[in-house]
Design a protein around this motif. Sequence first.
Motif, PDB file in Angstrom:
ATOM      1  N   CYS A 156      -8.751   8.668   4.324  1.00  0.00           N
ATOM      2  CA  CYS A 156      -9.171   8.087   3.040  1.00  0.00           C
ATOM      3  C   CYS A 156     -10.607   8.460   2.701  1.00  0.00           C
ATOM      4  CB  CYS A 156      -9.034   6.568   3.080  1.00  0.00           C
ATOM      5  SG  CYS A 156      -7.344   5.952   3.118  1.00  0.00           S
TER       6      CYS A 156
ATOM      7  N   LEU B 108      -3.109   1.003  -5.048  1.00  0.00           N
ATOM      8  CA  LEU B 108      -4.033   1.870  -4.341  1.00  0.00           C
ATOM      9  C   LEU B 108      -4.776   1.092  -3.260  1.00  0.00           C
ATOM     10  CD1 LEU B 108      -4.771   4.875  -4.668  1.00  0.00           C
ATOM     11  CD2 LEU B 108      -6.658   4.169  -6.147  1.00  0.00           C
ATOM     12  N   ASP B 109      -4.996   1.739  -2.117  1.00  0.00           N
ATOM     13  CA  ASP B 109      -5.781   1.124  -1.047  1.00  0.00           C
ATOM     14  C   ASP B 109      -7.141   0.697  -1.591  1.00  0.00           C
ATOM     15  OD1 ASP B 109      -7.803   1.150   1.265  1.00  0.00           O
ATOM     16  OD2 ASP B 109      -5.906   1.347   2.336  1.00  0.00           O
TER      17      ASP B 109
ATOM     18  N   ARG C  69       0.809  -1.215   0.000  1.00  0.00           N
ATOM     19  CA  ARG C  69       0.000   0.000   0.000  1.00  0.00           C
ATOM     20  C   ARG C  69       0.846   1.270   0.000  1.00  0.00           C
ATOM     21  NH1 ARG C  69      -4.153   0.190   4.816  1.00  0.00           N
ATOM     22  NH2 ARG C  69      -2.321   0.914   5.962  1.00  0.00           N
ATOM     23  N   GLU C  70       2.017   1.222   0.637  1.00  0.00           N
ATOM     24  CA  GLU C  70       2.848   2.422   0.779  1.00  0.00           C
ATOM     25  C   GLU C  70       4.085   2.348  -0.111  1.00  0.00           C
ATOM     26  OE1 GLU C  70       0.195   1.954   4.086  1.00  0.00           O
ATOM     27  OE2 GLU C  70       1.963   0.689   3.764  1.00  0.00           O
TER      28      GLU C  70
ATOM     29  N   LEU D 235       0.132   8.105   1.383  1.00  0.00           N
ATOM     30  CA  LEU D 235      -1.179   8.207   0.742  1.00  0.00           C
ATOM     31  C   LEU D 235      -1.413   9.587   0.137  1.00  0.00           C
ATOM     32  CD1 LEU D 235      -4.198   7.168   0.322  1.00  0.00           C
ATOM     33  CD2 LEU D 235      -4.666   8.296   2.491  1.00  0.00           C
ATOM     34  N   THR D 236      -1.252  10.625   0.959  1.00  0.00           N
ATOM     35  CA  THR D 236      -1.626  11.967   0.520  1.00  0.00           C
ATOM     36  C   THR D 236      -0.685  12.531  -0.536  1.00  0.00           C
ATOM     37  OG1 THR D 236      -0.453  12.839   2.456  1.00  0.00           O
ATOM     38  CG2 THR D 236      -2.848  12.557   2.634  1.00  0.00           C
TER      39      THR D 236
ATOM     40  N   ARG E 148       2.421   6.122   6.638  1.00  0.00           N
ATOM     41  CA  ARG E 148       1.405   5.768   5.640  1.00  0.00           C
ATOM     42  C   ARG E 148       0.496   6.948   5.317  1.00  0.00           C
ATOM     43  NH1 ARG E 148      -3.137   2.519   8.653  1.00  0.00           N
ATOM     44  NH2 ARG E 148      -2.982   3.355  10.756  1.00  0.00           N
TER      45      ARG E 148
END
Length: 849
Positions: free
Chosen positions: A645, A542-543, A522-523, A670-671, A666
Amino acid sequence: MKILENMDLCYGCGACANACRLDAITMEKASDGFLYPVVDETKCVHCNACKNVCPALQAKFDNDKKPEVFAVMADDSIREKSASGGMFTLLADYALEKNAYICGSAFNDDFRGAHHIMINNRDDLDKLRRSKYMQSENADIYVSIKEKLDAGEFVMFTGTPCQCAAVKTFLKKPYENLLLVDLICHGTPSALAWNKFLEETAPNKEIKDVNFRYKGLKGWSVTTHIEFEDGTEYTKHSKEDLFEQAATKNFISRKSCGSCQFARVPRQADLTIGDFWDIHKYKKSLDDRKGTSAVIINNEKGKRFFEEVLKRNNGILKQEAVPFYSAFARRNSNVYRFPPAHPGRDTFFKSLAAGKKFSAALTDAKKIRYDIMLFGIWYGGNYGSVLTNFALYKFLEDEGYNCIFADIPDHLWSDSIYNRDPLSMPRQFCMKHFNLSFKYKNRTDLKKVNELADAFIVGSDQLWNYPLCRSADTLFYLDFVDDDKKKIAYGTSFGHNEIKGTAEEKRFSGFYLNRFDAVSVREDYAVDLCKKGFGVNAVQVLDPVFMCDKSHYEKCIAEAEIVDPPQDKFVLAYILDPTPAKIKAAEDTAKRMNMELICVANARMKGNMEANWTIPKLDDLPIETWLWYFKNAEMVFTDSFHGTCFSIIFEKPFISIANKGRGSDRFYSLTEIFGLANRVFNAPADIEGKDYLFTDAIDYNDVNDRIAKERARSLKWVKDALDAPKHPMAFSAYDVTDRHIDSTVKQFNQKIEGLQKQLDALTKSYTGISTAPNQFMSEIDLLKKKIEEQNSAQQLLNIELIQQLEMQSNKFEKTVEHYKKRISDMENSFSWKITKPLRWLKKLFKRKK
């Protein structure tokens, strides 16, 4: 005209045909033998009377959310004629004493189908007893029920949950003189399949009687017994009987059974009855192998009627209250979950239509597997975990894959009742949306998953975070999956930018990860961790919560029940780990926005977290309601990764505090993908002076474009991974297997020694008893006799003493059984762990020779 957009969701209850005053609807059999409504457009005036009584559209769930449960055993004479514990007969006998009408399922005269009838005398009661393993046709029974009720007669209706729901929607109002009793339903088999079975098993024979729950072979069990007019008989237990196998494995159930909205709590009826499988695991005295009924009290009316039956005390051998979890955690799970159709269901009926015999069609169907079996912590009490797994399931399902999720194995997290509680927030939610496997007892039993699918996916969330998931052992490395099966990791996370765990745990991680066919994380930093730490080539994806189509969240939100909805615009604070600084920052955010602040706490708050809350909050929200608050908030303040999210998914301005204890890296990983890293802060104090948080709108057109690109890339990766040929596995890990064997032997011996010491100490703690528990029980009996001989002045004290001794004995026996089970589980685990590496070595030596 279609009554439902998707007629696969039709229950075949016939309420629509009963409600149509113009006779525009007839119930006709489809190719699978089930009835479906067919509308004559020349008669239909589109009055919607059919839709207004359809339980699939109009169902309500207004009974108790945490009902009482009882185990009941009728006397032997009643149970001899009953499928299980005789509860239906006890209820019906009492109702008939009140001159009531009993409505239930009866076999057709030729025993080749079933239909609902109404009786009001005891001579006909036997027609309604026992199970009918096929869907019962209802004809015009709803009209008859309404006529009796309106005339003031008392009616007791018994049927499947969907049929009870249909009675309620058809009547449109409650009747005090109506008692609804629904069954613990495993799905309704097809009468067509039953007839095809009879054609092959007993061609041209006339049937005298059928009993699907015959007790003459193995006592209370699932055994089919057929008597024929020529004096011959057919008797087979479910393990040998092909029809029972097809029914219990859901090859021949109605399509709507695989997504039944009524296999849940709250139930539809006033009372629920059914078999109390595995009741002996709760208390042995409640199972004499002649049958025990489970009774669920769903509302006050049901409670009153049940209590009246108990007071009558006619034919009741035993009755006892049982905790809901103990009752329905394992074998009786159909109370709260729908039975998913076997992936070979359609193949079975296609084979029948092609002219094949029942046995051949079943053989064809058994070859069909699920496309994917999924492993994840969907059962955890965390909104993010549940929705991550929900999203993974839904986006794969949308791509046409037939999926099933693995339930939590019995031997893992064994001390956590919440993860197994049928009424827990995640389990109630997931039962509505997932195909879910049966539970597996131990590692040996877990190997059975290889029979269900050829591809296995683990993900997403922090499944490789050792401090978080160490208790899962190697579950999320799929070490129990055969090497000829495909193993894939989708978006799995280490939680931190370093690999946690001991040196030995890291060696095992590298060994098992190298046996995966494809690994994604995920990361971004996890790509390097896999490469440098384990030599594994991983890809960032992507998550799953972003892979899931937003419409699935919208459907959940449409079911949300908002008890006290906000009257105006509000800021949502979703905080996992409250601190004074975070709470103040949330309050300041709401003041800055000039809006109400609504706080939502983490589900299942632990330890002293409760004390850290100094302002009002909402606790333990259903997932649908949790999503509703995110969708309707004007702004979100959160320290949650998945809170961040869903702020992005619902296009909200947000402020995110990177949660160090739960893995802060994380948040940034993500951002940064979406160009939103300036919305994440290490601490609440860092927010000060950041006016753009309140003045600058987020360009969600740009964000959504980025999501779309990442989604397409991630989707291509997972489809390529699933479609790619299985690559061969290398056997070159002497050091790992040797260490594994040595470590396992050492740990096993230590655990056995420790358990033996505990058991010895426990035995010695009972003075004068050296051979517990039998000798202990005999001494209790002697004490009881002495006590009974004492004078009446001591009677109260005597009773207390007896109770204390019995409690001690029960506690001791349960402790001994607990240790025996733990030792057995470890023996299974040890046997599996020691033999698998040895098999690898044997194969290797054979190749070298």
